[in-house]
Design a protein around this motif. Structure first.
Motif, PDB file in Angstrom:
ATOM      1  N   THR A 175     100.549  65.394  12.827  1.00 29.38           N
ATOM      2  CA  THR A 175      99.946  64.901  14.074  1.00 29.38           C
ATOM      3  C   THR A 175      98.545  64.339  13.852  1.00 29.38           C
ATOM      4  O   THR A 175      97.947  63.807  14.779  1.00 29.38           O
ATOM      5  CB  THR A 175      99.842  66.058  15.079  1.00 29.38           C
ATOM      6  OG1 THR A 175      99.166  67.155  14.426  1.00 29.38           O
ATOM      7  CG2 THR A 175     101.214  66.526  15.529  1.00 29.38           C
ATOM      8  N   TRP A 176      98.015  64.482  12.633  1.00 29.92           N
ATOM      9  CA  TRP A 176      96.636  64.072  12.353  1.00 29.92           C
ATOM     10  C   TRP A 176      96.508  62.549  12.294  1.00 29.92           C
ATOM     11  O   TRP A 176      97.511  61.832  12.164  1.00 29.92           O
ATOM     12  CB  TRP A 176      96.177  64.707  11.040  1.00 29.92           C
ATOM     13  CG  TRP A 176      95.893  66.184  11.153  1.00 29.92           C
ATOM     14  CD1 TRP A 176      96.054  66.975  12.262  1.00 29.92           C
ATOM     15  CD2 TRP A 176      95.401  67.043  10.118  1.00 29.92           C
ATOM     16  NE1 TRP A 176      95.692  68.274  11.977  1.00 29.92           N
ATOM     17  CE2 TRP A 176      95.291  68.349  10.671  1.00 29.92           C
ATOM     18  CE3 TRP A 176      95.048  66.845   8.781  1.00 29.92           C
ATOM     19  CZ2 TRP A 176      94.825  69.437   9.921  1.00 29.92           C
ATOM     20  CZ3 TRP A 176      94.593  67.928   8.041  1.00 29.92           C
ATOM     21  CH2 TRP A 176      94.476  69.207   8.611  1.00 29.92           C
ATOM     22  N   PRO A 177      95.264  62.016  12.334  1.00 28.22           N
ATOM     23  CA  PRO A 177      95.075  60.556  12.281  1.00 28.22           C
ATOM     24  C   PRO A 177      95.700  59.952  11.014  1.00 28.22           C
ATOM     25  O   PRO A 177      95.699  60.588   9.947  1.00 28.22           O
ATOM     26  CB  PRO A 177      93.546  60.393  12.248  1.00 28.22           C
ATOM     27  CG  PRO A 177      93.006  61.659  12.827  1.00 28.22           C
ATOM     28  CD  PRO A 177      93.979  62.744  12.470  1.00 28.22           C
ATOM     29  N   ALA A 178      96.197  58.725  11.142  1.00 26.44           N
ATOM     30  CA  ALA A 178      96.880  58.072  10.015  1.00 26.44           C
ATOM     31  C   ALA A 178      95.972  57.978   8.787  1.00 26.44           C
ATOM     32  O   ALA A 178      96.427  58.181   7.652  1.00 26.44           O
ATOM     33  CB  ALA A 178      97.371  56.685  10.430  1.00 26.44           C
ATOM     34  N   ASN A 179      94.680  57.682   8.979  1.00 28.15           N
ATOM     35  CA  ASN A 179      93.795  57.549   7.814  1.00 28.15           C
ATOM     36  C   ASN A 179      93.508  58.897   7.154  1.00 28.15           C
ATOM     37  O   ASN A 179      93.280  58.968   5.945  1.00 28.15           O
ATOM     38  CB  ASN A 179      92.503  56.836   8.195  1.00 28.15           C
ATOM     39  CG  ASN A 179      92.715  55.337   8.302  1.00 28.15           C
ATOM     40  OD1 ASN A 179      93.710  54.801   7.803  1.00 28.15           O
ATOM     41  ND2 ASN A 179      91.795  54.643   8.953  1.00 28.15           N
ATOM     42  N   THR A 180      93.531  59.977   7.934  1.00 25.90           N
ATOM     43  CA  THR A 180      93.434  61.316   7.343  1.00 25.90           C
ATOM     44  C   THR A 180      94.669  61.600   6.493  1.00 25.90           C
ATOM     45  O   THR A 180      94.567  62.101   5.364  1.00 25.90           O
ATOM     46  CB  THR A 180      93.295  62.376   8.451  1.00 25.90           C
ATOM     47  OG1 THR A 180      92.045  62.197   9.117  1.00 25.90           O
ATOM     48  CG2 THR A 180      93.371  63.781   7.882  1.00 25.90           C
TER      49      THR A 180
END
Length: 421
Positions: free
Chosen positions: A202-207
Motif C-alpha cells: 500500500t506504500w507509495p510507488a517510489n518507496t
C-alpha cells in the motif's frame, strides 16, 4: 490467530485476491481447479468457492481487510492484513492448502500456485503456512556486513560482469542449518516474494521502487560474489533475516509490487569505480534502527514527501549511490530491441514476438493465434493486450520492456520442461 478475521464495522475495507494455478511440471495453466477460501483459523467456514478458467486463473475476488491506515501508520500496532486459507483441488493433481494468504486493503494480492501431478489414485495434500509479515512479526535483525566484498583473495570465484540470473537457489533457513530445504526460484519471483514479505504494498510507488532496488542490489551482490558458494555452500542466498532477506515458500505477492519488479528487474545499485552491485542493507526503522542503512518506514515517509527512488536511496546510502543496469539477462532467448513494438512496427523482433506468442497460446488458449509475418498490426496488438491481461501487466497492446521480458519468461517456461524442478 489475531487479525485473521477483519474487525467488524459498517463499511469494512476491501482487498482483492486473484489466484493463478499452473502445473509444476510444464508450467501449463490448470483449468477447472477448485479453490475454497476460508478465514485462517476457521478452515470449515468457506466464504468463497471459485474455479479456474482456461488460463488457470480465478476471477478477482473482493475480501474483507483491515483499514488501509494500519499499513500506512508507523505507530499502529494493529495487524494491517487479514489472513485467508486456500484449499486447491484439481483432477490428476495433489491437493494444496495454503494458510495465511495476506489481504491488504486497496491492493490486489496475487496467489501463484504450482500443482504437482498425482501419480496414483491416492492424492496427498501439500500444506503451507505463511508466517507473519516482517513488519508485523518478530524476526532476527540483520547482522551487519561490509557493503563491498573483497574480490581479490586467492581462490575467490567472482563473475566478470553483472548478470541477472534466471534462477537463484534459496536456502530456506540460516546458512548452517543443514535441515533447511533449498528451492530453485526464478529471480523475478524471488524479488517479488521478498518485497511482498518485507514492505507493505500500500506504500507509495517510489518507496516500493527504492526498496525493490535495494533488495535486487543486495541479491545481485550475493550472485556476483558467489558469497555462499565460496564458503562451501550450494546455494545463492538464505531466507534468514539475520543474513539476507525474508523469502517465504508459496506466499502471495501484490500487484503494485509485481509491476515495479517487472519494470526494474535488470537494475541494481552502484558506487563509482566499484564493479560489484552494492550490498544494500536495511532495517524496519521502528523496532530496529540502523545508522547509514535505509529504514523501511523512513523510506515510506520520504515517499509520502515526494522523494524519487534515487533520492530516497541517497538519503540513506549517500550521494554517490546510483542506479545501474546489468549487462546481461540469462535464460532469455533474445534481448529487448530497445524501443517499444507497436502498431506499425515490423521486422525480425516482431516476427520473434509473434512466434513466441503462438507457442504460449498452445498453453493459454485465451490468446489468439497469429500469422508470424513480422508486421505488428491490430491482431498482434490484440494478442499482446490479451497476454498483458492474463499476466497482470498494464493492458496497452504495446510491447514495452516489461511485456517483452514477461513474454520471453512465459515462452521459456512453456516451451521446455524446466531443467530445475
Amino acid at each position: 490467530m489475531n487479525g485473521s478475521i477483519p474487525t467488524n464495522s459498517d463499511t469494512p475495507s476491501k482487498g482483492k485476491l486473484q489466484i493463478n494455478v499452473t502445473s509444476e511440471i510444464n508450467h501449463f495453466p490448470v483449468s477447472g481447479a477448485n479453490i475454497r477460501i476460508s478465514y485462517t483459523g476457521i478452515p470449515d467456514s468457506t466464504i468463497e468457492e471459485v474455479t479456474t478458467d482456461s488460463s488457470g486463473q480465478s476471477e478477482t475476488l473482493e475480501l474483507d481487510a483491515p483499514p488501509v491506515e494500519y499499513s500506512l501508520d508507523v505507530t499502529s500496532e494493529e495487524q494491517p492484513y487479514s489472513e485467508y486459507t486456500l484449499l486447491i483441488t484439481a483432477p490428476g493433481f495433489e491437493t494444496i492448502s495454503i494458510a495465511g494468504t495476506e489481504i491488504l486493503a486497496d491492493v490486489t494480492a496475487i496467489q501463484n500456485i504450482q500443482m504437482r501431478p498425482s501419480d496414483s489414485s491416492e492424492t496427498g495434500e501439500e500444506r503451507f503456512v505463511i508466517p507473519a509479515h516482517t513488519l508485523y512479526g518478530i524476526y532476527p535483525e540483520k547482522i551487519p556486513e561490509a557493503e563491498i566484498k573483497p574480490v581479490n583473495e586467492t581462490g575467490e570465484i567472482v563473475l566478470s560482469r553483472v548478470v541477472v540470473p534466471e534462477y537463484i537457489v534459496v536456502h530456506d533457513g540460516s546458512p548452517r542449518d543443514s535441515t533447511a530445504q533449498n528451492y530453485y526460484v526464478k529471480y523475478k519471483d524471488y524479488i517479488k516474494n521478498v518485497a511482498s514479505s518485507e514492505i507493505y504494498a500500500t506504500w507509495p510507488a517510489n518507496t516500493i521502487r527504492a526498496n525493490v532496488l535495494a533488495i535486487m542490489s543486495f541479491t545481485l551482490n550475493r550472485v556476483y560474489t558467489e558469497w555462499y558458494r565460496n564458503q562451501g555452500f550450494d546455494f545463492t542466498i538464505t531466507s534468514s533475516t539475520a543474513f539476507d532477506h525474508k523469502w517465504i515458500p508459496e506466499r502471495n505477492i501484490y500487484d503494485t509490487i509485481s509491476v515495479i519488479v517487472d519494470e526494474l528487474f535488470a537494475s541494481y545499485l552502484s558506487r563509482p569505480n566499484v564493479r560489484q552491485p552494492i550490498l544494500t542493507q536495511y532495517c524496519d526503522g521502528r523496532r530496529v534502527q540502523c545508522p547509514n542503512w535505509m529504514t523501511q518506514w523512513g523510506s515510506k515517509s520520504l515517499g509520502d514527501q515526494g522523494y524519487s527512488p534515487i533520492e530516497i536511496l541517497r538519503y540513506y546510502y549517500g550521494a554517490d549511490m546510483y542506479i545501474n543496469t546489468a549487462e546481461a539477462i540469462s535464460g532469455i532467448p533474445s534481448s529487448w530491441p530497445g524501443y517499444n513494438l507497436e502498431i506499425g512496427s515490423s521486422g525480425n523482433k516482431v516476427r520473434q514476438l509473434q512466434e513466441q506468442l503462438n507457442v504460449i497460446s498452445d498453453a493459454y488458449p485465451a490468446l489468439p493465434k497469429l500469422t508470424a509475418d513480422g508486421i505488428y498490426g491490430p491482431a498482434t496488438a490484440e494478442a499482446v493486450r490479451k497476454f498483458q491481461e492474463v499476466f497482470g501487466l498494464p493492458e496497452t497492446g504495446i510491447t514495452d520492456y516489461s511485456t517483452w521480458y514477461k513474454i520471453s519468461e512465459i515462452y521459456v517456461g512453456v516451451s521446455r520442461i524446466a531443467e530445475l524442478t
